[in-house]
Design an enzyme around this catalytic site. Sequence first.
Site, PDB file in Angstrom:
ATOM      1  CE  LYS A 195      -6.875  10.339   3.316  1.00  7.23           C
ATOM      2  NZ  LYS A 195      -5.777  11.256   2.948  1.00  7.23           N
ATOM      3  NE  ARG A 230      -6.493   8.911  -3.077  1.00  5.36           N
ATOM      4  CZ  ARG A 230      -5.931   8.355  -2.011  1.00  5.36           C
ATOM      5  NH1 ARG A 230      -6.507   7.361  -1.394  1.00  5.36           N
ATOM      6  NH2 ARG A 230      -4.781   8.817  -1.576  1.00  5.36           N
ATOM      7  NE  ARG A 246       2.958   9.446   4.613  1.00  2.00           N
ATOM      8  CZ  ARG A 246       1.736   9.699   4.142  1.00  2.00           C
ATOM      9  NH1 ARG A 246       0.755  10.016   4.944  1.00  2.00           N
ATOM     10  NH2 ARG A 246       1.509   9.645   2.847  1.00  2.00           N
ATOM     11  NE  ARG A 298       2.932   5.734   0.829  1.00  2.00           N
ATOM     12  CZ  ARG A 298       1.711   6.179   1.122  1.00  2.00           C
ATOM     13  NH1 ARG A 298       1.227   6.025   2.342  1.00  2.00           N
ATOM     14  NH2 ARG A 298       0.967   6.778   0.219  1.00  2.00           N
ATOM     15  NE  ARG A 316       0.403  10.431  -2.573  1.00  2.00           N
ATOM     16  CZ  ARG A 316       0.849  10.133  -1.363  1.00  2.00           C
ATOM     17  NH1 ARG A 316       2.138  10.256  -1.077  1.00  2.00           N
ATOM     18  NH2 ARG A 316       0.023   9.715  -0.438  1.00  2.00           N
TER      19      ARG A 316
HETATM   20  P1  AMP Z   1      -2.963   6.427   0.252  1.00  2.00           P
HETATM   21  O1  AMP Z   1      -2.181   5.471   1.083  1.00  2.00           O
HETATM   22  O2  AMP Z   1      -4.405   6.496   0.629  1.00  2.00           O
HETATM   23  O3  AMP Z   1      -2.322   7.784   0.156  1.00  2.00           O
HETATM   24  O4  AMP Z   1      -2.956   5.837  -1.239  1.00  2.00           O
HETATM   25  C1  AMP Z   1      -1.745   5.659  -1.960  1.00  2.00           C
HETATM   26  C2  AMP Z   1      -2.036   5.598  -3.442  1.00  2.00           C
HETATM   27  O5  AMP Z   1      -2.901   4.473  -3.726  1.00  2.00           O
HETATM   28  C3  AMP Z   1      -2.793   6.788  -4.019  1.00  2.00           C
HETATM   29  O6  AMP Z   1      -1.933   7.875  -4.328  1.00  2.00           O
HETATM   30  C4  AMP Z   1      -3.428   6.170  -5.268  1.00  2.00           C
HETATM   31  O7  AMP Z   1      -2.473   5.994  -6.287  1.00  2.00           O
HETATM   32  C5  AMP Z   1      -3.817   4.785  -4.766  1.00  2.00           C
HETATM   33  N1  AMP Z   1      -5.192   4.782  -4.179  1.00  2.00           N
HETATM   34  C6  AMP Z   1      -5.539   4.576  -2.876  1.00  2.00           C
HETATM   35  N2  AMP Z   1      -6.858   4.662  -2.706  1.00  2.00           N
HETATM   36  C7  AMP Z   1      -7.377   4.945  -3.920  1.00  2.00           C
HETATM   37  C8  AMP Z   1      -8.699   5.194  -4.397  1.00  2.00           C
HETATM   38  N3  AMP Z   1      -9.755   5.176  -3.572  1.00  2.00           N
HETATM   39  N4  AMP Z   1      -8.852   5.460  -5.724  1.00  2.00           N
HETATM   40  C9  AMP Z   1      -7.804   5.487  -6.569  1.00  2.00           C
HETATM   41  N5  AMP Z   1      -6.532   5.273  -6.190  1.00  2.00           N
HETATM   42  C10 AMP Z   1      -6.308   5.012  -4.874  1.00  2.00           C
END
Ligand code: AMP
Length: 205
Positions: A13, A88, A122, A151, A162
């Site tokens: 994404k 999400r 990553r 990360r 996740r």
């Molecule tokens: P990402 O970089 O999009 O994979 O997000 C990393 C982490 O941030 C996720 O695993 C969640 O813990 C948190 N996070 C990001 N976006 C959201 C969202 N829209 N709702 C809830 N938690 C989020």
Amino acid sequence: MKLIFLGPPGAGKGTQAVKVAQKYQIAHISTGDMLRAEMREGTQLGKEAKELIERGELVPDDVILGMVKNRIQKEDCKNGFLFDGFPRTIAQAEALESISAIDHVINLEVPVDTLIRRISGRRMCAECGAGYHVSTYTDTNCKCGAALFQREDDKEETVRNRLVVYERSTKPLIDYYTKKGLLHTVNGDADIDVVDAAIGAVISK
Ligand code: AMP
């Protein structure tokens, strides 16, 4: 134009969002990037989010919605925006309906073994937040000079959680947006430019 990029962690994404946002001159809004910026700055929100993120759990809907509402008021969103990693949950998608209309939802489909391979390779810059993959970038430092790191939530145990959280909380959005006639599924298990072209074809239809 207002877009949502949907898909499990590692679906690509973020990579595709950067390209599409540039092409259509719209803002790239990654709630994950926004939370990581809060964590780097050591804000209260960042401290609260850190523990959840490192366990692979979701940050509460009201926190995310507050961030998104503020973000889309900014000047760079005038031309439209692309949500990467938001919504999400069904609750976030329902709340989004009263904030903004959406033109297309792009669902990136990728098999689980590819997701795990992508995520485990990553690496991220500690300073500027740029992302790399060990298969295409072997330097241990970012192009900006700062050190790269993995990360915490990209480590195997957290990744597995996740993916479980994705199945439980986010995957139902596929059905939600299908019923609204907004969903387009794109094969994300291909070269970056091939996926980009497929997304472009959907958007320009
Ligand atoms: P990402 O970089 O999009 O994979 O997000 C990393 C982490 O941030 C996720 O695993 C969640 O813990 C948190 N996070 C990001 N976006 C959201 C969202 N829209 N709702 C809830 N938690 C989020």
